[in-house]
Write a protein that holds these residues in place. Structure first.
Motif, PDB file in Angstrom:
ATOM      1  N   SER A  45      39.870  26.614  59.338  1.00  0.00           N
ATOM      2  CA  SER A  45      39.039  25.728  60.024  1.00  0.00           C
ATOM      3  C   SER A  45      37.625  25.597  59.534  1.00  0.00           C
ATOM      4  O   SER A  45      36.912  24.464  59.581  1.00  0.00           O
ATOM      5  N   ALA A  46      37.054  26.797  58.981  1.00  0.00           N
ATOM      6  CA  ALA A  46      35.932  26.564  58.589  1.00  0.00           C
ATOM      7  C   ALA A  46      35.693  25.701  57.399  1.00  0.00           C
ATOM      8  O   ALA A  46      34.729  24.850  57.207  1.00  0.00           O
ATOM      9  N   LEU A  47      36.604  25.709  56.323  1.00  0.00           N
ATOM     10  CA  LEU A  47      36.515  24.870  55.414  1.00  0.00           C
ATOM     11  C   LEU A  47      36.739  23.133  55.712  1.00  0.00           C
ATOM     12  O   LEU A  47      36.051  22.337  55.195  1.00  0.00           O
ATOM     13  N   LYS A  48      37.449  23.000  56.812  1.00  0.00           N
ATOM     14  CA  LYS A  48      37.957  21.703  57.306  1.00  0.00           C
ATOM     15  C   LYS A  48      36.647  21.008  57.776  1.00  0.00           C
ATOM     16  O   LYS A  48      36.161  19.873  57.706  1.00  0.00           O
ATOM     17  N   ALA A  49      35.787  21.917  58.419  1.00  0.00           N
ATOM     18  CA  ALA A  49      34.587  21.693  59.083  1.00  0.00           C
ATOM     19  C   ALA A  49      33.363  21.512  58.075  1.00  0.00           C
ATOM     20  O   ALA A  49      32.288  21.009  58.540  1.00  0.00           O
ATOM     21  N   GLY A  50      33.660  21.977  56.773  1.00  0.00           N
ATOM     22  CA  GLY A  50      32.337  21.831  55.834  1.00  0.00           C
ATOM     23  C   GLY A  50      31.481  22.999  56.195  1.00  0.00           C
ATOM     24  O   GLY A  50      30.497  22.937  55.699  1.00  0.00           O
ATOM     25  N   ASP A  51      32.048  24.305  56.833  1.00  0.00           N
ATOM     26  CA  ASP A  51      31.209  25.304  56.860  1.00  0.00           C
ATOM     27  C   ASP A  51      31.481  26.319  55.936  1.00  0.00           C
ATOM     28  O   ASP A  51      32.347  27.368  56.251  1.00  0.00           O
ATOM     29  N   PHE A  52      30.948  26.264  54.751  1.00  0.00           N
ATOM     30  CA  PHE A  52      31.260  26.980  53.733  1.00  0.00           C
ATOM     31  C   PHE A  52      30.771  28.489  53.984  1.00  0.00           C
ATOM     32  O   PHE A  52      31.382  29.482  53.526  1.00  0.00           O
ATOM     33  N   GLN A  53      29.652  28.778  54.690  1.00  0.00           N
ATOM     34  CA  GLN A  53      28.994  30.122  54.891  1.00  0.00           C
ATOM     35  C   GLN A  53      29.928  30.630  55.849  1.00  0.00           C
ATOM     36  O   GLN A  53      30.289  31.983  55.876  1.00  0.00           O
ATOM     37  N   GLY A  54      30.328  29.885  56.737  1.00  0.00           N
ATOM     38  CA  GLY A  54      31.706  30.489  57.852  1.00  0.00           C
ATOM     39  C   GLY A  54      32.898  30.945  56.969  1.00  0.00           C
ATOM     40  O   GLY A  54      33.319  32.087  57.215  1.00  0.00           O
ATOM     41  N   PHE A  55      33.135  30.316  56.083  1.00  0.00           N
ATOM     42  CA  PHE A  55      34.257  30.759  55.236  1.00  0.00           C
ATOM     43  C   PHE A  55      33.878  31.903  54.529  1.00  0.00           C
ATOM     44  O   PHE A  55      34.869  32.742  54.492  1.00  0.00           O
ATOM     45  N   LEU A  56      32.939  31.978  53.844  1.00  0.00           N
ATOM     46  CA  LEU A  56      32.626  33.173  52.911  1.00  0.00           C
ATOM     47  C   LEU A  56      32.326  34.381  53.855  1.00  0.00           C
ATOM     48  O   LEU A  56      32.793  35.598  53.500  1.00  0.00           O
ATOM     49  N   SER A  57      31.883  34.312  55.012  1.00  0.00           N
ATOM     50  CA  SER A  57      31.764  35.380  56.040  1.00  0.00           C
ATOM     51  C   SER A  57      33.101  36.018  56.387  1.00  0.00           C
ATOM     52  O   SER A  57      33.513  36.846  56.480  1.00  0.00           O
ATOM     53  N   THR A  58      34.311  35.103  56.595  1.00  0.00           N
ATOM     54  CA  THR A  58      35.341  35.330  56.872  1.00  0.00           C
ATOM     55  C   THR A  58      36.221  36.073  55.721  1.00  0.00           C
ATOM     56  O   THR A  58      36.962  37.117  55.951  1.00  0.00           O
TER      57      THR A  58
END
Length: 427
Positions: free
Chosen positions: A320-333
């Motif tokens: 979901s983070a990657l689809k939303a363009g939330d790369f920092q959210g992806f890294l945190s996960t």
């Protein structure tokens, strides 16, 4: 097909730099790839003589999310990487496959007989015969070919060199005899069949799927016979991060029991609920009954099951983070995933030898230098082997030097996520 002499001239003139950039992503590696293809074509000519050929490629892979969830029918996130096996290939008039892989003896397989051979278990010949049989059984055309193969997928580093080889063979057969029409998912399933039956190694489907489909893929193994595969479209280069895989130089010797106990203990918890796999257990029932499960199964099975339930959710959050363009959210996960593997799954070191913690050391050094520039986690099965890090491009060289200082020159491999799986190199 193009004549080998023409291809050598084209690569020497750097006529295919654009295509190599598409495949391998890393501009700095283009001179290496250009020279590598020329060398492979020359080796083919030495073996079989000049003539018309096709070029094929299949990548290695890296697990990004879903650490130790696939064997419980969970979800995973995996990526193909810009290390690959390449083949220079021509059709053969007969039903014989001749394949020489760099550094190994010539393999000759007469596919007039596709039955499994016990003597070929554990061999590349067995994988080739299994791929041919599986594709033929599924209704596809097969036939002989002559090939020279070279691979820079690292053996024993959790990048699935065997899956890359299987997918390469399937892609060759798709290209030479089926106009590249065989679906990548089907090639992966046949590759798993070849490895399970003809090679004699029980394995899941994640490795073959990531190598065959390519890019970043989200796989749901709720029904492992019919996994749901979703390609997650993301350009990691747009976020200016590289994938670093570091060999921590730990020994895999005597770790068989450590690996085997993870699925065994997870299944022990599933059996508490009368199920075979944790994916079949409702998470709310698990959390409700933790006191009873502890009493019946012990604490570590409960902790490992807890990792499974939370890791399964993390894969969805990463997607979901990657689809939303939330790369920092992806890294945190990704970081959360690594922390859970350390604390709850407990696959970072063996408690039979607590003075040797090569993976722990790599993660500790990474944690000390990466904040603000990336995240790290265990890569693959754990206990020994490799760690993975997503590192900001501007910090990659400093990170590489630190990890090479710890483990020795060449231990840290700077990679890119490759957008393609098994392909014909020059369409």
């Amino acid at each position: 097909m193009k004549d080998t002499k023409v291809l050598l001239e084209e690569f020497a003139a750097q006529a295919h730099q654009g295509r190599l950039q598409e495949i391998y992503v890393d501009t700095g590696r283009l001179p290496y790839q250009n020279g590598r293809y020329q060398e492979a074509i020359r080796k083919y000519e030495e073996l079989y003589g000049p003539g018309p050929v096709e070029l094929f490629s299949a990548p290695g892979r890296s697990e990004v999310g879903g650490n130790h969830t696939d064997h419980q029918h969970g979800e995973v996130l995996a990526a193909s990487i810009n290390l690959d096996a390449i083949a220079v290939v021509s059709k053969a008039e007969d039903n014989v496959i001749k394949l020489l892989s760099d550094g190994y003896p010539m393999i000759t397989v007469d596919i007039s007989d596709m039955e499994k051979k016990d003597a070929e278990e554990g061999t590349s010949a067995g994988l080739i015969r299994g791929m041919v049989y599986g594709l033929k059984k599924n209704g596809h055309e097969v036939g002989g070919f002559r090939a020279y193969v070279t691979s820079d997928v690292l053996n024993g580093a959790g990048m699935s060199s065997s899956a890359a080889f299987e997918v390469l063979v399937g892609t060759i057969l798709s290209g030479l005899y089926n106009d590249m029409s065989i679906n990548a998912i089907e090639i992966a399933q046949v590759a798993q069949y070849a490895e399970n039956v003809y090679f004699g190694k029980p394995c899941g489907l994640m490795d073959q799927m990531a190598c065959s489909v390519g890019g970043l893929i989200h796989i749901d193994f709720a029904n492992p016979e019919h996994p749901v595969v979703e390609k997650v479209e993301v350009d990691f280069s747009a976020y200016h991060h590289s994938l670093c895989i570091t060999d921590t130089k730990g020994s895999h010797a005597d770790l068989t029991d450590d690996y085997a106990l993870i699925p065994q203990e997870m299944k022990k918890v599933a059996e508490f609920f009368g199920k075979e796999f944790l994916r079949e257990v409702p998470a709310e029932e698990f959390y409700r009954d933790i006191p009873k499960i502890r009493e019946k199964c012990g604490d570590r099975p409960v902790l490992r099951a807890l990792h499974f339930f939370e890791e399964d959710k993390r894969v969805g959050r990463e997607v979901s983070a990657l689809k939303a363009g939330d790369f920092q959210g992806f890294l945190s996960t990704v970081k959360e995933s690594g922390d859970s593997s350390f604390k709850y799954l407990q696959n970072i070191y063996t408690n039979k030898d607590v003075q040797n913690q090569s993976v722990s050391m790599g993660l500790a050094v990474s944690d000390s230098i990466l904040p603000g520039n990336g995240v790290s986690r265990v890569h693959g099965g754990g206990f020994a082997g490799t760690i993975q890090a997503f590192v900001a491009d501007g910090f990659v060289e400093e990170y590489r030097k630190a990890l090479d200082h710890l483990y020795g020159e060449g231990s840290c491999h700077v990679l890119k996520v490759r957008p393609f799986g098994g392909i014909k190199v020059l369409p």
